[in-house]
Write an enzyme that holds these catalytic residues in place. Structure first.
Site, PDB file in Angstrom:
ATOM      1  N   GLU A  13       0.834  -1.596   0.022  1.00 33.08           N
ATOM      2  CA  GLU A  13      -0.363  -0.158   0.091  1.00 33.08           C
ATOM      3  C   GLU A  13       1.042   1.592   0.161  1.00 33.08           C
ATOM      4  O   GLU A  13       0.740   2.070  -0.109  1.00 33.08           O
ATOM      5  CB  GLU A  13      -0.354  -0.322   1.397  1.00 33.08           C
ATOM      6  CG  GLU A  13      -2.043  -0.976   0.761  1.00 33.08           C
ATOM      7  CD  GLU A  13      -2.982  -0.980   2.766  1.00 33.08           C
ATOM      8  OE1 GLU A  13      -3.983  -2.047   2.821  1.00 33.08           O
ATOM      9  OE2 GLU A  13      -2.450  -1.009   3.700  1.00 33.08           O
ATOM     10  N   THR A  88      -6.015   0.099   2.336  1.00 26.67           N
ATOM     11  CA  THR A  88      -6.987  -0.257   1.152  1.00 26.67           C
ATOM     12  C   THR A  88      -8.417  -0.693   2.417  1.00 26.67           C
ATOM     13  O   THR A  88      -7.928  -0.781   3.417  1.00 26.67           O
ATOM     14  CB  THR A  88      -6.907  -1.086   0.499  1.00 26.67           C
ATOM     15  OG1 THR A  88      -6.083  -2.786   1.388  1.00 26.67           O
ATOM     16  CG2 THR A  88      -5.605  -1.079  -0.567  1.00 26.67           C
ATOM     17  N   LYS A 172     -14.947  -0.574   4.690  1.00 23.41           N
ATOM     18  CA  LYS A 172     -14.803  -1.230   6.154  1.00 23.41           C
ATOM     19  C   LYS A 172     -12.888  -2.126   5.938  1.00 23.41           C
ATOM     20  O   LYS A 172     -12.965  -2.585   5.061  1.00 23.41           O
ATOM     21  CB  LYS A 172     -15.315  -2.543   6.110  1.00 23.41           C
ATOM     22  CG  LYS A 172     -15.382  -4.190   6.594  1.00 23.41           C
ATOM     23  CD  LYS A 172     -16.028  -5.020   5.864  1.00 23.41           C
ATOM     24  CE  LYS A 172     -15.951  -6.482   6.389  1.00 23.41           C
ATOM     25  NZ  LYS A 172     -14.222  -6.930   6.803  1.00 23.41           N
ATOM     26  N   MET A 174      -9.095  -2.452   8.483  1.00 20.84           N
ATOM     27  CA  MET A 174      -8.930  -3.192   9.782  1.00 20.84           C
ATOM     28  C   MET A 174      -7.342  -1.972  11.044  1.00 20.84           C
ATOM     29  O   MET A 174      -6.925  -3.322  11.912  1.00 20.84           O
ATOM     30  CB  MET A 174      -7.716  -5.275   9.145  1.00 20.84           C
ATOM     31  CG  MET A 174      -8.488  -5.121   8.769  1.00 20.84           C
ATOM     32  SD  MET A 174      -7.867  -7.456   7.899  1.00 20.84           S
ATOM     33  CE  MET A 174      -7.589  -7.774   9.400  1.00 20.84           C
ATOM     34  N   GLU A 175      -7.606  -1.282  10.795  1.00 20.44           N
ATOM     35  CA  GLU A 175      -7.092  -0.347  11.448  1.00 20.44           C
ATOM     36  C   GLU A 175      -7.389   0.851  11.649  1.00 20.44           C
ATOM     37  O   GLU A 175      -6.677   1.360  12.906  1.00 20.44           O
ATOM     38  CB  GLU A 175      -5.544  -0.211  10.328  1.00 20.44           C
ATOM     39  CG  GLU A 175      -4.716  -1.013  10.238  1.00 20.44           C
ATOM     40  CD  GLU A 175      -5.006  -2.012   8.999  1.00 20.44           C
ATOM     41  OE1 GLU A 175      -5.983  -1.271   7.926  1.00 20.44           O
ATOM     42  OE2 GLU A 175      -4.368  -3.101   8.610  1.00 20.44           O
ATOM     43  N   ASP A 198     -11.898  -4.032  -2.824  1.00 20.00           N
ATOM     44  CA  ASP A 198     -12.890  -5.392  -2.760  1.00 20.00           C
ATOM     45  C   ASP A 198     -14.667  -4.918  -2.359  1.00 20.00           C
ATOM     46  O   ASP A 198     -14.332  -3.836  -1.990  1.00 20.00           O
ATOM     47  CB  ASP A 198     -12.300  -5.958  -2.329  1.00 20.00           C
ATOM     48  CG  ASP A 198     -12.050  -6.480  -0.830  1.00 20.00           C
ATOM     49  OD1 ASP A 198     -13.371  -6.454   0.496  1.00 20.00           O
ATOM     50  OD2 ASP A 198     -10.873  -5.373   0.107  1.00 20.00           O
TER      51      ASP A 198
HETATM   52  N1  SAH Z   1      -3.785 -11.195   1.658  1.00 19.73           N
HETATM   53  C1  SAH Z   1      -3.095 -10.336   1.926  1.00 19.73           C
HETATM   54  C2  SAH Z   1      -3.659 -10.050   4.067  1.00 19.73           C
HETATM   55  C3  SAH Z   1      -4.374  -8.007   3.370  1.00 19.73           C
HETATM   56  S1  SAH Z   1      -5.391  -8.055   4.619  1.00 19.73           S
HETATM   57  C4  SAH Z   1      -1.360 -10.259   2.623  1.00 19.73           C
HETATM   58  O1  SAH Z   1      -1.045 -11.222   1.714  1.00 19.73           O
HETATM   59  O2  SAH Z   1      -0.877  -9.591   3.083  1.00 19.73           O
HETATM   60  C5  SAH Z   1      -6.506  -6.633   4.425  1.00 19.73           C
HETATM   61  C6  SAH Z   1      -5.444  -5.335   4.454  1.00 19.73           C
HETATM   62  O3  SAH Z   1      -6.491  -4.405   3.809  1.00 19.73           O
HETATM   63  C7  SAH Z   1      -5.794  -4.707   5.950  1.00 19.73           C
HETATM   64  O4  SAH Z   1      -4.609  -3.986   6.184  1.00 19.73           O
HETATM   65  C8  SAH Z   1      -7.410  -4.020   5.585  1.00 19.73           C
HETATM   66  O5  SAH Z   1      -7.536  -2.767   6.352  1.00 19.73           O
HETATM   67  C9  SAH Z   1      -7.745  -3.694   3.934  1.00 19.73           C
HETATM   68  N2  SAH Z   1      -8.840  -4.534   3.615  1.00 19.73           N
HETATM   69  C10 SAH Z   1      -9.087  -4.043   2.909  1.00 19.73           C
HETATM   70  N3  SAH Z   1     -10.298  -5.034   1.649  1.00 19.73           N
HETATM   71  C11 SAH Z   1     -10.954  -4.918   3.253  1.00 19.73           C
HETATM   72  C12 SAH Z   1     -12.220  -6.178   3.631  1.00 19.73           C
HETATM   73  N4  SAH Z   1     -12.843  -5.396   3.032  1.00 19.73           N
HETATM   74  N5  SAH Z   1     -12.410  -5.941   4.531  1.00 19.73           N
HETATM   75  C13 SAH Z   1     -11.283  -5.765   6.234  1.00 19.73           C
HETATM   76  N6  SAH Z   1     -10.186  -5.063   5.951  1.00 19.73           N
HETATM   77  C14 SAH Z   1     -10.045  -4.983   4.316  1.00 19.73           C
END
Ligand code: SAH
Length: 241
Positions: A13, A88, A172, A174-175, A198
């Site tokens: 990112e 993201t 939506k 995660m931080e 997504d």
């Molecule tokens: N496949 C990735 C994991 C990403 S987790 C890897 O290999 O590292 C998702 C990250 O993107 C998190 O930091 C979160 O903030 C964001 N994110 C994007 N879309 C999301 C969703 N639908 N729900 C929760 N977090 C999402």
């Protein structure tokens, strides 16, 4: 503004904005995974802090714990005029979100996975940390506005869905709520800038959408983040409303 700080979770990112700013690495904190970068943009100091790699698992330190700790160090060390949680996120088709859209946080940051059915603690669980009023910035830069909702899961279950709807969430991730929690405590104005990777209500699995769109969304994020920094730098926080 003299200093704007940007806290980010994933290296992919952060990569495009670091390149576009010509940001230089600056000393990190011994033992902690966070990576700090610095740039100057029209006289405004820009600090970018990335959560870095989890030492045990070798992946980006996504989620609320690393975000809160990183934010604390950035807030304490640089005392920024504005802190941006950038990254993201998922959006909803039924609300009109499209892959690659960039959202600015509206009103409040909430948690949707902290269900505590005890009076008082229920609201503590949800959080509702204030987002800096930024409707003017959103209008000027053609960005969508939405309430950002946070949990430590990439997918969502029925309880998440219920709580997200009840809180009016439309971005939506995660931080952000963890970042906003620390910023409220330390009296630092906080804003989220999140690019949609997504669509939560699409039939394709979130993880597959995320992986397919991460590079494009991070490019869109960098483009808009640069515009946000350039908009904010000559202004005061109150001018963003
Ligand atoms: N496949 C990735 C994991 C990403 S987790 C890897 O290999 O590292 C998702 C990250 O993107 C998190 O930091 C979160 O903030 C964001 N994110 C994007 N879309 C999301 C969703 N639908 N729900 C929760 N977090 C999402």
């Amino acid at each position: 503004m003299k200093c704007i700080a940007v806290v980010m979770a994933m290296a992919s990112e952060a990569s495009p904005i670091l390149t576009q700013l010509g940001a230089q690495a600056i000393p990190a904190i011994p033992l902690l995974p966070f990576e700090f970068f610095e740039a100057n943009r029209n006289g405004c100091r820009v600090i970018i802090s990335v959560n870095g790699r989890d030492r045990r698992h070798g992946v980006d330190s996504i989620g609320t714990e690393a975000a809160a700790l990183n934010t604390y160090f950035v807030a304490d060390r640089y005392n920024p005029d504005l802190l941006i949680t950038a990254g993201t996120a998922g959006g909803w088709m039924h609300q009109g979100a499209e892959i690659g859209d960039v959202f600015v946080s509206d009103q409040k940051f909430v948690h949707h996975d902290r269900r505590i059915a005890i009076p008082g603690l229920d609201e503590y669980g949800i959080g509702s940390y204030p987002a800096v009023p930024a409707a003017g910035l959103a209008r000027a830069l053609n960005l969508k506005l939405g309430v950002v909702t946070t949990s430590n899961s990439l997918d969502e279950n029925d309880d998440d869905r219920r709580l997200i709807a009840a809180n009016g969430g439309s971005v939506k991730e995660m931080e952000a709520a963890a970042v906003a929690y620390v910023c409220e405590m330390m009296a630092i104005p906080v804003m989220a800038l999140k690019a949609i990777t997504d669509l939560v209500d699409h039939h394709t699995a979130t993880a597959d959408q995320f992986n397919a769109n991460l590079t494009m969304a991070s490019r869109r994020l960098a483009e808009k983040l640069l515009q946000v920094i350039d908009f904010c730098a000559p202004r005061m926080v109150a001018d963003l409303a």
